[in-house]
Design a protein around this motif. Structure first.
Motif, PDB file in Angstrom:
ATOM      1  N   THR A   1       5.011   4.641 -11.174  1.00 27.02           N
ATOM      2  CA  THR A   1       5.178   5.693 -10.259  1.00 27.02           C
ATOM      3  C   THR A   1       4.169   6.332  -9.037  1.00 27.02           C
ATOM      4  O   THR A   1       2.962   6.240  -9.531  1.00 27.02           O
ATOM      5  N   SER A   2       4.667   6.597  -8.352  1.00 27.10           N
ATOM      6  CA  SER A   2       3.756   7.510  -7.900  1.00 27.10           C
ATOM      7  C   SER A   2       2.606   8.892  -7.745  1.00 27.10           C
ATOM      8  O   SER A   2       3.115   9.456  -9.016  1.00 27.10           O
ATOM      9  N   PRO A   3       2.696   9.072  -7.267  1.00 29.68           N
ATOM     10  CA  PRO A   3       1.262   9.779  -7.702  1.00 29.68           C
ATOM     11  C   PRO A   3       1.592  11.030  -8.166  1.00 29.68           C
ATOM     12  O   PRO A   3       1.049  11.982  -8.771  1.00 29.68           O
TER      13      PRO A   3
ATOM     14  N   VAL B   1      -3.102   5.871  -0.366  1.00 24.16           N
ATOM     15  CA  VAL B   1      -3.842   6.215  -1.875  1.00 24.16           C
ATOM     16  C   VAL B   1      -3.342   5.742  -2.919  1.00 24.16           C
ATOM     17  O   VAL B   1      -4.121   6.256  -4.470  1.00 24.16           O
ATOM     18  N   ASP B   2      -3.081   4.445  -2.768  1.00 24.51           N
ATOM     19  CA  ASP B   2      -2.818   3.500  -4.202  1.00 24.51           C
ATOM     20  C   ASP B   2      -2.149   2.296  -2.761  1.00 24.51           C
ATOM     21  O   ASP B   2      -2.088   1.647  -1.593  1.00 24.51           O
TER      22      ASP B   2
ATOM     23  N   ASP C   1      -9.098  -2.850  -9.012  1.00 22.50           N
ATOM     24  CA  ASP C   1      -8.103  -1.693  -9.453  1.00 22.50           C
ATOM     25  C   ASP C   1      -6.989  -0.846  -8.920  1.00 22.50           C
ATOM     26  O   ASP C   1      -6.412  -0.484  -9.255  1.00 22.50           O
ATOM     27  N   MET C   2      -6.298  -2.400  -8.425  1.00 26.43           N
ATOM     28  CA  MET C   2      -4.757  -2.565  -8.090  1.00 26.43           C
ATOM     29  C   MET C   2      -3.595  -2.295  -8.787  1.00 26.43           C
ATOM     30  O   MET C   2      -4.231  -3.525 -10.447  1.00 26.43           O
ATOM     31  N   HIS C   3      -2.656  -1.421  -8.176  1.00 22.69           N
ATOM     32  CA  HIS C   3      -1.687  -1.775  -9.780  1.00 22.69           C
ATOM     33  C   HIS C   3      -1.296  -3.017  -9.923  1.00 22.69           C
ATOM     34  O   HIS C   3      -0.995  -3.638  -8.780  1.00 22.69           O
TER      35      HIS C   3
ATOM     36  N   GLN D   1       0.835  -1.431   0.480  1.00 23.96           N
ATOM     37  CA  GLN D   1       0.362   0.348  -0.450  1.00 23.96           C
ATOM     38  C   GLN D   1       0.897   0.953   0.092  1.00 23.96           C
ATOM     39  O   GLN D   1       1.799   1.491   0.652  1.00 23.96           O
ATOM     40  N   ILE D   2       0.200   1.988  -1.233  1.00 19.98           N
ATOM     41  CA  ILE D   2       1.123   3.392  -0.828  1.00 19.98           C
ATOM     42  C   ILE D   2       0.354   5.085  -0.310  1.00 19.98           C
ATOM     43  O   ILE D   2      -0.682   4.700  -0.468  1.00 19.98           O
ATOM     44  N   VAL D   3       1.342   5.178   1.559  1.00 20.00           N
ATOM     45  CA  VAL D   3       0.474   5.832   1.784  1.00 20.00           C
ATOM     46  C   VAL D   3       0.877   7.555   1.943  1.00 20.00           C
ATOM     47  O   VAL D   3       2.204   7.545   1.531  1.00 20.00           O
TER      48      VAL D   3
END
Length: 405
Positions: free
Chosen positions: A204-206, A160-161, A184-186, A150-152
């Motif tokens: 790629t990060s947001p 967020v992702d 919808d996961m990457h 998970q991207i926090v």
């Protein structure tokens, strides 16, 4: 190489100028204002200081930035925590008893650790607000279809992702992410799997500051020796902090000294040509003999200012404002020293240092903003030296356009 090309071009211009003067008898001699020449000489020194400082800054700025980025990684809590977790018991690579895991899925776990650690290192270096965490460590679901990473957003604490990591052959990756099982996961997979529908080899990060990918070979290496991987990552970052800082200092000092030496040598050589163009062999020989000493003095002057820039880069990072302030501060210290020693009154020191300081500030700012400007100033320095020497080849005289008889 740029200095050599500029010098060659300037020499050709000077020789053409000499031929024109001799052929057309275009100039005659008149009295020269020595005070005006002294003012020009002082402005010329300001240009030399600025160019040397600007070139020194640009020579070391890239290495200084890499050292700063490595320090950010080294001090980042998230990177340290996730890297330490790579070789912690119960993480999928090391058993609770501390031995290497024989789990057939260990390569997949290793790929997850690789992605997390790489993401957090890049994010720390780029000062991105996002960090990667394993879903389990963040309190998320551990079910089969749950995301691995998970991207926090550190600013809000929100996820967020989400990323699902797959490592294996093209067929394995394709079947694993088929039927839209991960929503919808990457879907991030290893480079060797090639192009897979619904998947990608890069995440790629947001904020677009971080891009991560991984290979199956890297995952295998981490799975075979998790602790070795952790130690290697820490050692690499530590070496980068120190090594890039040393490289920045060396490159800054070398470029500064070379720029000062080059401009002094170019100016001396141009003055020699100017005297030759006027036919003053005595003056040209005197100037020619003085070039080695002038080159050494120019190198030493610029070396000192480059040292100031190197110190600011080491202490304050790749900050052009701090570097420029440090260079200007050298002139201010000399000004105060002259006042304290009784060599000048405060008014005299102020009148003396103000134009030189302003000229240095302007040149430093321009050369730091665009290194190409330095090349133009070096060319101007050559032309100035030639014209000045041509004007002063006969003491107390200068050139003026010749009027018809």
């Amino acid at each position: 190489e740029q200095l050599r090309q500029i010098c060659q071009s300037s020499i050709q211009i000077a020789l053409q100028f000499q031929k024109a003067c001799l052929k057309q008898r275009m100039y005659h001699i008149k009295e020269v204002d020595e005070d005006a020449l002294e003012v020009l000489d002082d402005q010329q020194l300001s240009l030399e200081r600025g160019v040397a400082a600007g070139m020194a800054y640009h020579a070391g700025v890239a290495a200084a930035e890499r050292s700063i980025a490595a320090e950010r990684i080294q001090n980042d809590p998230s990177w340290n925590q996730t890297l330490r977790a790579t070789a912690s018991p119960g993480n999928g690579l090391i058993t609770n008893q501390g031995s290497l895991s024989s789990n057939p899925n260990s390569q997949g776990f290793a790929a997850e650790h690789k992605v997390i650690n790489t993401f957090n290192a890049q994010a720390a270096a780029a000062e991105s607000p996002y960090r990667a965490v394993s879903t389990e460590s963040f309190g998320g679901s551990t079910s089969q279809n749950a995301p691995d990473i998970q991207i926090v957003d550190l600013r809000t604490g929100d996820v967020v992702d989400e990323i699902q990591v797959k490592s294996g052959s093209h067929q394995y990756v394709s079947s694993s992410i088929s039927n839209d099982r991960y929503g919808d996961m990457h879907k991030l997979h290893n480079l060797e799997a090639g192009s897979v529908d619904g998947g990608s080899t890069t995440y790629t990060s947001p904020d677009q500051r971080v891009r991560v990918s991984f290979s199956q070979q890297e995952a295998h290496q981490i799975a075979r020796d998790p602790q070795g991987y952790v130690d290697d990552q820490r050692t690499h970052v530590q070496q980068q902090v120190v090594g890039e800082k040393i490289a920045a200092t060396a490159q800054t000092l070398t470029a500064g000294a070379m720029a000062g030496a080059g401009m002094s040598a170019a100016g001396g050589f141009a003055e020699c040509l100017g005297a030759i163009a006027r036919g003053d062999s005595t003056r040209s020989e005197t100037i020619l003999r003085s070039i080695p000493e002038r080159t050494k003095d120019g190198a030493l002057r610029s070396f000192g200012r480059a040292g100031v820039i190197a110190a600011t880069q080491a202490l304050l990072g790749a900050n052009p404002v701090a570097a420029g302030a440090g260079v200007v501060g050298v002139d201010m210290v000399r000004c105060f020293g002259a006042v304290l020693n009784g060599q000048q009154t405060p008014e005299e020191a102020f009148r003396d240092v103000t134009p030189r300081t302003l000229g240095t500030m302007a040149t430093v700012s321009l050369c730091m903003a665009n290194p190409a400007i330095a090349a133009g100033i070096i060319g101007y320095r050559f032309a100035y030296g030639f014209i000045r020497s041509y004007a002063k080849a006969t003491p107390g005289k200068a050139l003026s356009p010749r009027t018809p008889d």
